[in-house]
Every structure is written in C-alpha cells, then in structure tokens.
Design a protein around this motif. Structure first.
Motif, PDB file in Angstrom:
ATOM      1  N   SER A   1      -2.291  10.733   0.780  1.00 56.73           N
ATOM      2  CA  SER A   1      -2.800  11.004  -1.015  1.00 56.73           C
ATOM      3  C   SER A   1      -2.055  10.597  -1.625  1.00 56.73           C
ATOM      4  O   SER A   1      -2.520  10.221  -3.031  1.00 56.73           O
ATOM      5  CB  SER A   1      -3.277  12.310  -0.748  1.00 56.73           C
ATOM      6  OG  SER A   1      -2.441  13.450  -0.529  1.00 56.73           O
ATOM      7  N   ASP A   2      -0.740  10.871  -1.787  1.00 54.52           N
ATOM      8  CA  ASP A   2       0.199  10.576  -2.764  1.00 54.52           C
ATOM      9  C   ASP A   2       0.891   9.224  -2.629  1.00 54.52           C
ATOM     10  O   ASP A   2       1.876   9.066  -3.282  1.00 54.52           O
ATOM     11  CB  ASP A   2       1.127  11.640  -2.998  1.00 54.52           C
ATOM     12  CG  ASP A   2       1.916  12.066  -1.808  1.00 54.52           C
ATOM     13  OD1 ASP A   2       1.462  11.326  -0.774  1.00 54.52           O
ATOM     14  OD2 ASP A   2       2.826  12.613  -2.003  1.00 54.52           O
TER      15      ASP A   2
ATOM     16  N   THR B   1       2.577   2.007   0.145  1.00 54.95           N
ATOM     17  CA  THR B   1       1.627   1.866   1.172  1.00 54.95           C
ATOM     18  C   THR B   1      -0.037   1.405   0.661  1.00 54.95           C
ATOM     19  O   THR B   1      -0.545   0.444   0.973  1.00 54.95           O
ATOM     20  CB  THR B   1       1.270   2.899   2.298  1.00 54.95           C
ATOM     21  OG1 THR B   1       2.652   3.270   2.861  1.00 54.95           O
ATOM     22  CG2 THR B   1       0.222   2.465   3.425  1.00 54.95           C
ATOM     23  N   ARG B   2      -0.249   2.448  -0.520  1.00 53.54           N
ATOM     24  CA  ARG B   2      -1.559   1.928  -1.023  1.00 53.54           C
ATOM     25  C   ARG B   2      -1.619   0.622  -1.682  1.00 53.54           C
ATOM     26  O   ARG B   2      -2.411  -0.106  -2.016  1.00 53.54           O
ATOM     27  CB  ARG B   2      -1.649   3.339  -2.138  1.00 53.54           C
ATOM     28  CG  ARG B   2      -3.205   2.946  -2.967  1.00 53.54           C
ATOM     29  CD  ARG B   2      -4.363   2.777  -1.999  1.00 53.54           C
ATOM     30  NE  ARG B   2      -4.419   3.707  -1.116  1.00 53.54           N
ATOM     31  CZ  ARG B   2      -5.465   3.716  -0.046  1.00 53.54           C
ATOM     32  NH1 ARG B   2      -6.027   2.438   0.191  1.00 53.54           N
ATOM     33  NH2 ARG B   2      -5.625   4.733   0.839  1.00 53.54           N
ATOM     34  N   TRP B   3      -0.384   0.162  -2.317  1.00 57.76           N
ATOM     35  CA  TRP B   3      -0.257  -0.942  -3.057  1.00 57.76           C
ATOM     36  C   TRP B   3      -0.484  -2.180  -2.169  1.00 57.76           C
ATOM     37  O   TRP B   3      -1.179  -3.049  -2.412  1.00 57.76           O
ATOM     38  CB  TRP B   3       1.138  -1.273  -3.713  1.00 57.76           C
ATOM     39  CG  TRP B   3       1.267  -2.577  -4.418  1.00 57.76           C
ATOM     40  CD1 TRP B   3       1.125  -2.753  -5.726  1.00 57.76           C
ATOM     41  CD2 TRP B   3       1.815  -3.599  -3.951  1.00 57.76           C
ATOM     42  NE1 TRP B   3       1.325  -4.154  -5.858  1.00 57.76           N
ATOM     43  CE2 TRP B   3       1.761  -4.751  -4.904  1.00 57.76           C
ATOM     44  CE3 TRP B   3       2.086  -4.115  -2.602  1.00 57.76           C
ATOM     45  CZ2 TRP B   3       2.147  -5.916  -4.515  1.00 57.76           C
ATOM     46  CZ3 TRP B   3       2.603  -5.465  -2.192  1.00 57.76           C
ATOM     47  CH2 TRP B   3       2.569  -6.216  -3.276  1.00 57.76           C
ATOM     48  N   MET B   4       0.095  -1.941  -0.936  1.00 49.80           N
ATOM     49  CA  MET B   4       0.105  -2.994   0.318  1.00 49.80           C
ATOM     50  C   MET B   4      -1.421  -3.102   0.646  1.00 49.80           C
ATOM     51  O   MET B   4      -1.994  -4.136   0.768  1.00 49.80           O
ATOM     52  CB  MET B   4       1.024  -2.609   1.217  1.00 49.80           C
ATOM     53  CG  MET B   4       2.569  -2.620   1.123  1.00 49.80           C
ATOM     54  SD  MET B   4       3.633  -2.280   2.417  1.00 49.80           S
ATOM     55  CE  MET B   4       3.173  -3.882   3.414  1.00 49.80           C
ATOM     56  N   MET B   5      -2.049  -1.827   0.871  1.00 52.32           N
ATOM     57  CA  MET B   5      -3.578  -2.054   1.279  1.00 52.32           C
ATOM     58  C   MET B   5      -4.366  -2.772   0.229  1.00 52.32           C
ATOM     59  O   MET B   5      -5.337  -3.439   0.508  1.00 52.32           O
ATOM     60  CB  MET B   5      -4.218  -0.607   1.423  1.00 52.32           C
ATOM     61  CG  MET B   5      -3.507   0.143   2.779  1.00 52.32           C
ATOM     62  SD  MET B   5      -4.202   1.673   3.141  1.00 52.32           S
ATOM     63  CE  MET B   5      -3.553   1.917   4.893  1.00 52.32           C
ATOM     64  N   ASP B   6      -4.187  -2.571  -0.908  1.00 49.94           N
ATOM     65  CA  ASP B   6      -4.778  -3.010  -2.224  1.00 49.94           C
ATOM     66  C   ASP B   6      -4.492  -4.632  -2.453  1.00 49.94           C
ATOM     67  O   ASP B   6      -5.278  -5.278  -3.239  1.00 49.94           O
ATOM     68  CB  ASP B   6      -4.841  -2.180  -3.438  1.00 49.94           C
ATOM     69  CG  ASP B   6      -5.443  -0.777  -2.948  1.00 49.94           C
ATOM     70  OD1 ASP B   6      -6.199  -0.620  -2.022  1.00 49.94           O
ATOM     71  OD2 ASP B   6      -5.319   0.156  -3.664  1.00 49.94           O
TER      72      ASP B   6
END
Length: 360
Positions: free
Chosen positions: A86-87, A91-96
């Motif tokens: 959630s934080d 990893t979120r940058w890589m997914m997006d």
C-alpha cells in the motif's frame, strides 16, 4: 535496444544496464519483470541472491532491492518478482511506468541466502507472500539438475489465488521426485474448495509437514513478523539455529557501496541459565525455575494443579490469567489475540521472564 544474438565474452556485470524485455502479471499487485543484458552476456549468480535497482522516480533516483526469482541454470535472462504494498513507491513506479525496451541500472548480485553456500541432504523452505521468490530460484535450480531431491516447500498466502508461482511449482513437483509442496492460506477463495492447510503457520503444522525438520537445513523468507514467528517456533522445538537462514539485506542508499547482508536478528528467547520466579496468587505458592521451563512444568513441580490437554498450545485447556510480569509464549492457536490482550496465557507454552504472577 536490441539484444545481440551472440553473447559477448564473459558474464554480465553491473557496469551494464539491464534491458526490460517482458512483464508478466502473477497475482493481484504482483509482477515478474524479465531482464536481459543488451550485450547478450549471460548472468552469473547463486540461486537466492538479489539485485538492487536504480529507479528514476520523480525527485531523484530511488534504490530498491529485489530477490532474483529466476535460476542461474537459465542464464540468458534474469527475472525479478515484486509485490506492490500500500505504501510502495519503487515497485508501484515500475508497475506504472516500466515497459519492454527500457533500461535500468542495477547493483549486484549479492547476498548469502542461498542453498549453494549450505549444501545439505534435506531442505525445508518456509516463505510467506512474495518471500517465495528466492525459494523459486533455488527450487528451479534443483529441478534443472534433473536429480532427485528432498525438499519440503512451505508457502503461506492470504488466499489460494494469491499463491505466487503455484502452477509452475506444482508442475515441477509432478516431474521431479522429492519436492513436497505445502500451501497454507489464511482464508479460502469464494466458491472454490480448499483442501490444504488453513490458518496461521505454527509448530503443529510444521510437525505434520516435515516430521524430520530437526534434520533439515531451513531457509525462511517473508515479512519480518513472519520470520520472527518461525524462528521462535523452531527455537522452541529445540532446532539447531546454526542450520537456520533467512533473507535479510539492506540496499545501498547511493551508487557504489557493496551490497551488505544484515546479520540475523538476535531474538530475546528464554535462557536455561537464567532463573525466573513464579507466584501462584490464590495458592500462595512460589516457585523458582529456569526461563526454559514452562509455567505448566513449574506449577506441577510446585504441586499446583493446572488442567492441561495437548501440552502443545492447541487445545487451550491450560489457559490461565497472568496478573503481573512477562512470559515468552509461542502457541499454536489455542488462545485468541483478545484473550492475550486481557492477560491470559497458555501455561504449556509460556516461559516466565523474571518475576511472574498468575491467578491460581
């Protein structure tokens, strides 16, 4: 950037950026990113090691460490499997943002969480969530050798649909002798039957999954709380912790420093040469005992009766209220978190620390 079909001499080193060639969704919020070296050089690492990626997030580069999920037995590509929390930022940058054809700088590989450095006849691999990634690398390495093995592989997940690599591991287990898979889930998927283990991984499950666990080399990876619980469970069962290993690393904050493996945490476990004192409040009896004795054993030695059943932290028969002091308790489901908050303990699996008063 196009990868050369003819590999350059030598192996890939981190002076060359990695090229993303594909991205595979695994489970909700989990992806596997496949990298190759633009020069075509093969990868050289040990199964279970990790890489640190330099991510060009807004505000400056961010360094994030990921375990390699592919095997060194398949050296022409390298995969990293990651879960976005959630934080999560990196990893979120890589997914997006990460797409095939993009390149990223990387440091490594590094780490000593690998069966290659701890050869043994028998292994016990225990993981939770995305902690399955180094285990996948090690098992694939064993599988590709084509020899029989003796591996008990335990993975814990929230639901069956969130078990990463389940199909691939089950395929390998069907093709090689000695790979024994054990899944543990917290809850079932809707409208789908589940015949495996359900609940929190505990000592009782361990004894059923691997009765000879004392003879095995143990590797553990998952959230910190999970690894602490596994360490305490093994230590409480008399396991030789010299044969226990967990993935623990810290990523460098800036380019250049060598990857450093963090030392194994020192758990505050009961010690045989440290004395504790237990006061049984209603009976008016006190007893001295080593910290390694349970409250139940001390009560019996002092002539205080505590009803008991399984003596394994499952049935809850020996539940008593602690009025003062601290105990070290590793239970197997015989007590709820609410009861623990109210001061109750299971006498059969609670070790006294210092001075303890119980309501008996």
């Amino acid at each position: 950037m196009t990868t050369s079909l003819v590999a350059a001499s030598g192996h890939w080193t981190d002076d060359e950026a990695l090229e993303c060639v594909s991205i595979l969704p695994e489970t909700p919020n989990v992806i596997t990113v496949c990298f190759q070296s633009p020069s075509g050089r093969p990868f050289d690492f040990k199964a279970g090691q990790f890489l640190t990626l330099e991510l060009p997030v807004p505000g400056g580069p961010l360094y994030r460490t990921y375990t390699i999920s592919s095997s060194p037995s398949r050296p022409m590509s390298l995969t990293l499997t990651m879960k976005a929390q959630s934080d999560s930022i990196g990893t979120r940058w890589m997914m997006d943002n990460l797409k095939p054809g993009m390149t990223l700088r990387a440091l490594g590989p590094g780490g000593r969480f690998t069966a290659a450095d701890h050869p043994a006849e028998k292994y016990l691999l225990i993981s939770a969530g995305s902690g399955i990634t180094p285990m996948m690398s090690m098992v694939t390495d064993f599988y590709d050798r084509g020899r029989t093995c003796d591996i008990v592989f335990v993975n814990c997940a929230r639901k069956p649909s969130e078990i990463i690599f389940r199909e691939r591991l089950e395929h390998m287990a069907s093709r090689i002798e000695g790979l024994d898979l054990r899944w543990v889930v917290a809850e079932r998927d809707k409208y789908k039957p589940w015949t495996g283990y359900q609940g929190q991984f505990n000592q009782l499950m361990l004894g059923l999954m691997a009765p000879d666990y004392l003879e095995r080399e143990v590797f553990c990876c998952g959230p910190e709380g999970f690894m602490t619980a596994v360490r305490e469970a093994l230590a409480g069962l008399g396991f030789d912790m010299e044969h226990y290993h967990q993935e623990s690393f810290q990523a460098p904050g800036t380019p250049g420093p060598e990857l450093v493996e963090a030392p194994l945490p020192e758990d505050d476990l009961p010690e045989e040469d440290v004395q504790a004192e237990i006061l049984f409040d209603i009976s008016g009896v006190s007893a001295s005992c080593p910290e390694t004795d349970t409250v139940l054993a001390a009560a019996r030695g002092a002539g205080v009766a505590i009803p008991s059943g399984c003596t394994f932290g499952v049935c809850g028969t020996c539940k008593v209220k602690k009025l003062e002091g601290e105990v070290h308790m590793v239970h197997n489901g015989g007590i709820t978190e609410e009861e623990i908050e109210e001061g109750y303990i299971l006498a059969c699996c609670s070790n006294p620390r210092g001075k303890v008063t119980v309501e008996l």
